[in-house]
Scaffold this motif. Structure first.
Motif, PDB file in Angstrom:
ATOM      1  N   ASP A   1      28.056  35.848  38.858  1.00 30.84           N
ATOM      2  CA  ASP A   1      29.507  36.013  38.780  1.00 30.84           C
ATOM      3  C   ASP A   1      30.021  36.826  39.966  1.00 30.84           C
ATOM      4  OD1 ASP A   1      30.608  34.561  36.746  1.00 30.84           O
ATOM      5  OD2 ASP A   1      30.556  36.155  35.256  1.00 30.84           O
ATOM      6  N   LEU A   2      29.287  37.885  40.309  1.00 32.00           N
ATOM      7  CA  LEU A   2      29.669  38.722  41.445  1.00 32.00           C
ATOM      8  C   LEU A   2      29.670  37.906  42.737  1.00 32.00           C
ATOM      9  CD1 LEU A   2      30.247  41.456  42.817  1.00 32.00           C
ATOM     10  CD2 LEU A   2      27.761  41.858  42.838  1.00 32.00           C
ATOM     11  N   TYR A   3      28.654  37.072  42.920  1.00 31.24           N
ATOM     12  CA  TYR A   3      28.590  36.210  44.108  1.00 31.24           C
ATOM     13  C   TYR A   3      29.831  35.315  44.166  1.00 31.24           C
ATOM     14  CZ  TYR A   3      26.794  32.857  47.530  1.00 31.24           C
ATOM     15  OH  TYR A   3      26.645  32.060  48.634  1.00 31.24           O
ATOM     16  N   LEU A   4      30.167  34.684  43.047  1.00 36.02           N
ATOM     17  CA  LEU A   4      31.313  33.779  43.030  1.00 36.02           C
ATOM     18  C   LEU A   4      32.613  34.548  43.280  1.00 36.02           C
ATOM     19  CD1 LEU A   4      30.276  31.563  39.979  1.00 36.02           C
ATOM     20  CD2 LEU A   4      30.200  30.936  42.407  1.00 36.02           C
ATOM     21  N   TRP A   5      32.718  35.742  42.714  1.00 41.08           N
ATOM     22  CA  TRP A   5      33.916  36.563  42.914  1.00 41.08           C
ATOM     23  C   TRP A   5      34.092  36.894  44.400  1.00 41.08           C
ATOM     24  CZ3 TRP A   5      35.557  41.281  44.715  1.00 41.08           C
ATOM     25  CH2 TRP A   5      36.777  41.760  44.233  1.00 41.08           C
ATOM     26  N   LEU A   6      33.012  37.284  45.040  1.00 41.78           N
ATOM     27  CA  LEU A   6      33.076  37.618  46.465  1.00 41.78           C
ATOM     28  C   LEU A   6      33.287  36.382  47.334  1.00 41.78           C
ATOM     29  CD1 LEU A   6      30.197  40.261  46.568  1.00 41.78           C
ATOM     30  CD2 LEU A   6      32.622  40.717  46.981  1.00 41.78           C
ATOM     31  N   SER A   7      32.787  35.233  46.857  1.00 41.39           N
ATOM     32  CA  SER A   7      32.877  34.017  47.674  1.00 41.39           C
ATOM     33  C   SER A   7      34.320  33.586  47.886  1.00 41.39           C
ATOM     34  CB  SER A   7      32.090  32.879  47.013  1.00 41.39           C
ATOM     35  OG  SER A   7      32.755  32.403  45.852  1.00 41.39           O
ATOM     36  N   TYR A   8      35.226  33.904  46.958  1.00 40.94           N
ATOM     37  CA  TYR A   8      36.621  33.521  47.121  1.00 40.94           C
ATOM     38  C   TYR A   8      37.389  34.507  47.986  1.00 40.94           C
ATOM     39  CZ  TYR A   8      35.904  29.842  43.737  1.00 40.94           C
ATOM     40  OH  TYR A   8      35.456  28.712  43.109  1.00 40.94           O
ATOM     41  N   ARG A   9      36.736  35.583  48.365  1.00 37.89           N
ATOM     42  CA  ARG A   9      37.349  36.570  49.244  1.00 37.89           C
ATOM     43  C   ARG A   9      36.716  36.560  50.636  1.00 37.89           C
ATOM     44  NH1 ARG A   9      37.595  37.019  44.162  1.00 37.89           N
ATOM     45  NH2 ARG A   9      39.344  38.062  43.131  1.00 37.89           N
ATOM     46  N   PHE A  10      35.459  36.131  50.699  1.00 33.02           N
ATOM     47  CA  PHE A  10      34.749  36.039  51.987  1.00 33.02           C
ATOM     48  C   PHE A  10      33.987  34.710  52.007  1.00 33.02           C
ATOM     49  CE2 PHE A  10      34.743  40.527  50.599  1.00 33.02           C
ATOM     50  CZ  PHE A  10      35.554  41.081  51.581  1.00 33.02           C
ATOM     51  N   MET A  11      34.702  33.632  52.195  1.00 29.68           N
ATOM     52  CA  MET A  11      34.114  32.297  52.046  1.00 29.68           C
ATOM     53  C   MET A  11      32.991  32.038  53.047  1.00 29.68           C
ATOM     54  SD  MET A  11      37.448  29.929  51.252  1.00 29.68           S
ATOM     55  CE  MET A  11      38.514  30.282  49.853  1.00 29.68           C
ATOM     56  N   ASP A  12      33.144  32.529  54.268  1.00 30.46           N
ATOM     57  CA  ASP A  12      32.133  32.258  55.290  1.00 30.46           C
ATOM     58  C   ASP A  12      30.808  32.949  54.982  1.00 30.46           C
ATOM     59  OD1 ASP A  12      33.995  30.783  56.613  1.00 30.46           O
ATOM     60  OD2 ASP A  12      34.559  32.357  58.029  1.00 30.46           O
ATOM     61  N   MET A  13      30.887  34.118  54.349  1.00 33.21           N
ATOM     62  CA  MET A  13      29.675  34.895  54.104  1.00 33.21           C
ATOM     63  C   MET A  13      29.002  34.541  52.787  1.00 33.21           C
ATOM     64  SD  MET A  13      29.316  36.618  56.794  1.00 33.21           S
ATOM     65  CE  MET A  13      28.085  37.822  56.330  1.00 33.21           C
ATOM     66  N   PHE A  14      29.720  33.863  51.906  1.00 31.96           N
ATOM     67  CA  PHE A  14      29.159  33.435  50.612  1.00 31.96           C
ATOM     68  C   PHE A  14      29.394  31.927  50.495  1.00 31.96           C
ATOM     69  CE2 PHE A  14      30.178  37.875  50.296  1.00 31.96           C
ATOM     70  CZ  PHE A  14      29.165  38.433  49.544  1.00 31.96           C
ATOM     71  N   PRO A  15      28.625  31.128  51.241  1.00 35.69           N
ATOM     72  CA  PRO A  15      28.963  29.712  51.426  1.00 35.69           C
ATOM     73  C   PRO A  15      28.488  28.763  50.333  1.00 35.69           C
ATOM     74  CG  PRO A  15      27.060  30.283  52.775  1.00 35.69           C
ATOM     75  CD  PRO A  15      27.457  31.539  52.072  1.00 35.69           C
ATOM     76  N   ASP A  16      27.555  29.183  49.489  1.00 35.96           N
ATOM     77  CA  ASP A  16      26.894  28.223  48.602  1.00 35.96           C
ATOM     78  C   ASP A  16      27.379  28.326  47.160  1.00 35.96           C
ATOM     79  OD1 ASP A  16      25.420  27.298  50.741  1.00 35.96           O
ATOM     80  OD2 ASP A  16      23.788  28.721  50.409  1.00 35.96           O
ATOM     81  N   THR A  17      28.693  28.304  46.975  1.00 36.03           N
ATOM     82  CA  THR A  17      29.251  28.482  45.632  1.00 36.03           C
ATOM     83  C   THR A  17      28.856  27.342  44.693  1.00 36.03           C
ATOM     84  OG1 THR A  17      31.295  27.441  46.404  1.00 36.03           O
ATOM     85  CG2 THR A  17      31.206  29.834  46.430  1.00 36.03           C
ATOM     86  N   ALA A  18      28.805  26.115  45.201  1.00 35.33           N
ATOM     87  CA  ALA A  18      28.482  24.972  44.334  1.00 35.33           C
ATOM     88  C   ALA A  18      27.070  25.112  43.766  1.00 35.33           C
ATOM     89  CB  ALA A  18      28.619  23.673  45.120  1.00 35.33           C
TER      90      ALA A  18
END
Length: 766
Positions: free
Chosen positions: A639-656
């Motif tokens: 959940d934390l990864y997904l939360w951060l991914s919407y704020r730093f998309m380039d650094m957390f690229p593998d949301t799917a």
């Protein structure tokens, strides 16, 4: 000394005096630029804000100087400091110490310093620093050296030290020179003016007031569905999901926005006219026809209240439909006076009645289909669910840290008339967000652990509002039970429950606020050497709010800020990381947060493979309660990864990919919860109802939610998550021995379990 030599020395001295003060790389205050930023901030509000602030002029708030951390000074080695010594003579350190101590003891100096913002604490700290600076520097600035030399020789007055002392004090405490600007930045008395887009329109505010199960939210949602555009703001992801599905099922295209998820119904990615979101994620710049704010009484929540304040004051909607308890009506109306908006109130009555029974349950043998036992700790849930299934009954389990999918799965199992599961054991997580067919609510205890204003954990009796929220889940209109019942598990709790439910709900009196990233950035401009945690502390210390507002608890924010302070991140990134919704009681989640921040600071993307290595994916199904708790923590990390991914998309690229394994993990956790009694069972063949065994000992001395329902070794091991099937057989053999040997063996088994656990931890670390 030759004339030429003297001329050269005086020329060097003149150049240094022209520089006004030593160039010290400490934090300084650029008031002109700060004022420009501040002027820009007020322009974003309204003229009313500036006029009111300047005309009221309340006495400035006294800052908490214990938060002022002195800045370490670094001398500029390019400056030649030996001029003073060449012009006069070397200073006698012992004589100099006497002079400085005489200066410190002069009451007049302390009075002058207090006029510059140095209270007794800061004066002492500044003097210690100044004395150390004077005595330990190999050579001093020429002007200071000459002044001190004159005083030591009797040719100067001790008061002449003061300008140099106060200059040093402002260098180590840069906030002293910009206190007025800091106070203006932290002025929170008119939050309505922070939202110019909302103030530019005349909004219509409709308050739907009523108890649980009164249809108030239903009426607001009907208007939301009929509008051309709308936003629903709820306190939980489950509620946002429910409105998202209900809207799309009704043929009204609706998007979903939560901290961890963005779902657009349009295949081409265009935003729909309607959106269902969690309250923190609502947009205060997007125009809507209708906005719905659910559970408005949570505006007083000590941690999240700011989100309701922001939505209520800032949403750009022609109609604002507010749903909540009647206890919030007067306060919300008063808030609307500050925006110049009138409020219309619609009141509702409960659709189905519920009654308080005259008898407590007292024994688990007296449970009936449709019962829900409410606990306030997971340990009590584990214990009670084990005892229920030991009696041949199936039960569903719901508590806060379970993934949303698992909660829905357990709710569906309990609601299914064809499922043999007819008993629910839950925490107050059922208070909102789940539709449950409950006939009778049974309070296992009336005492709940809470965190007070000082951040200390304490046990408190639940409030009338909390009791009504939970009790209202019995006999809901949409369930098969048209009348609800409420009682307690223990006899001596029942009169207390009746008294709680007979009282009026305390009216809402204040709304929460929280410092924004922009405000903290402006603070950091003036105090560049302060940590984020210290900046927030100083902000809260200086901020002014009027009687309608309070500053929300920032302990969790500071906890995360301190955790990653050593990691090199810019201030805005650090601020965003620290607003992540993390349970600081979960060590694995906190460790993951730290690793995420460290990887981010290296400018290395957090890939799917990196995350899988960190969480040891794939994971095995849980074999005991400790495994289940760890899997819940892993789910929170994703959940934390997904939360951060919407704020730093380039650094957390593998949301799917992360979302896919999170769904697989949810299924594993669901399976574990379905077999929870197998995981927590102490497998004591003679499980008895502890409520009956306690009756012979008199009433309980304390009704704490953390109280154990029996004190056996088995329960203590279950509570700590240390019991395993391998140890079970050993326990059974040892329990069959005499009492003395049993006590000895219990101690040995406990030690053995502890060692096994520590060994497991060491292996995990490796």
């Amino acid at each position: 000394m030759s004339v030429n030599r003297c001329m050269r020395l005086f020329n060097r001295l003149q150049r240094q005096i022209n520089t006004r003060s030593p160039r010290i790389t400490a934090g300084s205050c650029h008031v002109s630029f700060g004022s420009g930023l501040l002027h820009k901030q007020h322009q974003a509000g309204s003229v009313v804000c500036s006029r009111n602030v300047s005309s009221n002029k309340p006495p400035p708030k006294t800052p908490d100087t214990s938060l002022f951390i002195p800045v370490s000074l670094k001398m500029d080695s390019s400056i030649d400091w030996a001029v003073g010594e060449e012009l006069t003579q070397p200073l006698d350190k012992s004589e100099l110490l006497k002079v400085l101590n005489r200066f410190y003891k002069k009451k007049e100096m302390q009075k002058l310093a207090s006029d510059h913002g140095l209270d007794a604490r800061l004066f002492h700290q500044a003097f210690i620093s100044f004395r150390k600076y004077v005595l330990e520097m190999a050579s001093l600035p020429a002007d200071l050296h000459i002044i001190l030399s004159d005083i030591c020789c009797g040719a100067g007055h001790i008061d002449d030290i003061y300008p140099y002392f106060i200059r040093h004090a402002k260098q180590i405490f840069p906030m002293l020179d910009c206190m007025d600007d800091l106070r203006k930045i932290s002025d929170l008395r008119l939050p309505a003016n922070w939202y110019p887009e909302a103030r530019a329109i005349q909004r219509k505010v409709i308050f739907h007031a009523g108890p649980t199960n009164s249809g108030k939210t239903y009426q607001a949602i009907q208007r939301y569905l009929a509008a051309k555009s709308g936003v629903y703001c709820g306190p939980l992801k489950l509620l946002a999901h429910e409105i998202f599905e209900k809207s799309n099922d009704a043929g009204v295209p609706c998007d979903l926005v939560t901290g961890e998820e963005r779902t657009l119904v349009d295949p081409e990615g265009r935003a729909a006219g309607h959106v269902a979101c969690t309250i923190e994620m609502c947009s205060v710049t997007t125009p809507y026809e209708v906005a719905v704010i659910d559970e408005i009484q949570m505006i007083k929540d000590p941690s999240r209240g700011w989100a309701w304040t922001r939505a209520l004051l800032g949403l750009c909607a022609e109609e604002i439909h507010v749903c909540g308890e009647p206890a919030a009506i007067d306060f919300i109306r008063e808030l609307m006076y500050t925006t110049g908006e009138e409020m219309e109130v619609h009141t509702y009555q409960r659709l189905t009645p519920f009654s308080i029974l005259d008898r407590a349950v007292e024994s688990l043998d007296n449970l009936r289909p449709g019962d829900c036992i409410v606990c306030f700790s997971k340990n009590d849930i584990y214990s009670i669910s084990r005892q229920i299934e030991a009696k041949g009954l199936e039960c569903a389990v719901i508590y806060g840290s379970l993934p949303p999918g698992t909660k829905l799965s357990q709710a569906k199992k309990f609601n299914d008339p064809d499922d043999p599961c007819k008993i629910l054991v839950a925490t107050d997580a059922i208070g909102m967000g789940l539709n449950l067919s409950i006939k009778r609510i049974i309070f296992n205890t009336l005492v709940k652990p809470n965190v007070n204003e000082k951040g200390e954990k304490q046990m408190e009796t639940i409030s009338t509002s909390q009791a009504l929220q939970i009790a209202g889940r019995a006999g809901r209109f949409s369930s098969k039970f048209k009348e609800g019942e409420v009682t307690t598990m223990h006899r001596d709790d029942l009169p207390v429950l009746k008294e709680i439910l007979s009282q009026l709900v305390e009216p809402v009196q204040t709304a929460g606020l929280h410092p924004t990233a922009e405000q903290i950035e402006m603070f950091a401009y003036h105090l560049p050497d302060s940590t984020l945690s210290n900046l927030v502390d100083i902000f809260v210390s200086l901020c002014q709010v009027d009687g309608l507002y309070f500053v929300c608890n920032i302990d969790d924010f500071k906890f995360l800020a301190d955790m990653i302070q050593h990691i090199p991140l810019n201030l805005r990134t650090r601020y965003v990381f620290c607003t992540a919704p993390i349970n600081k009681k979960q060590p694995f989640v906190c460790t993951s947060f730290l690793k995420f921040a460290r990887q981010f600071s290296r400018d290395e993307p957090l890939t799917f493979g990196w995350v899988c290595r960190h969480i040891s994916w794939p994971v095995a199904p849980p074999k005991n309660i400790k495994d289940l708790v760890h899997l819940e923590a892993v789910h929170d990390v994703l959940d934390l990864y997904l939360w951060l991914s919407y704020r730093f998309m380039d650094m957390f690229p593998d949301t799917a990919c992360i979302r896919q394994i999170q769904q697989e993990l949810d299924d594993i956790i669901q399976q574990g919860v379905r077999n929870i009694t197998r995981l927590i069972r102490a497998t004591d063949p003679t499980i008895t109802d502890p409520l009956q065994t306690q009756s012979g000992r008199g009433q309980r001395s304390q009704r704490g939610s953390g109280e154990r329902m029996d004190s056996s070794l088995a329960n203590r091991l279950v509570r700590d998550g240390l019991l395993t099937p391998d140890l079970l057989r050993q326990l059974q053999r040892e329990w069959s021995k005499d009492q003395k040997q049993e006590l000895t063996n219990k101690s040995a088994v406990s030690t053995d379990c502890h060692n096994t656990d520590n060994k497991g931890k060491r292996m995990k670390k490796k």
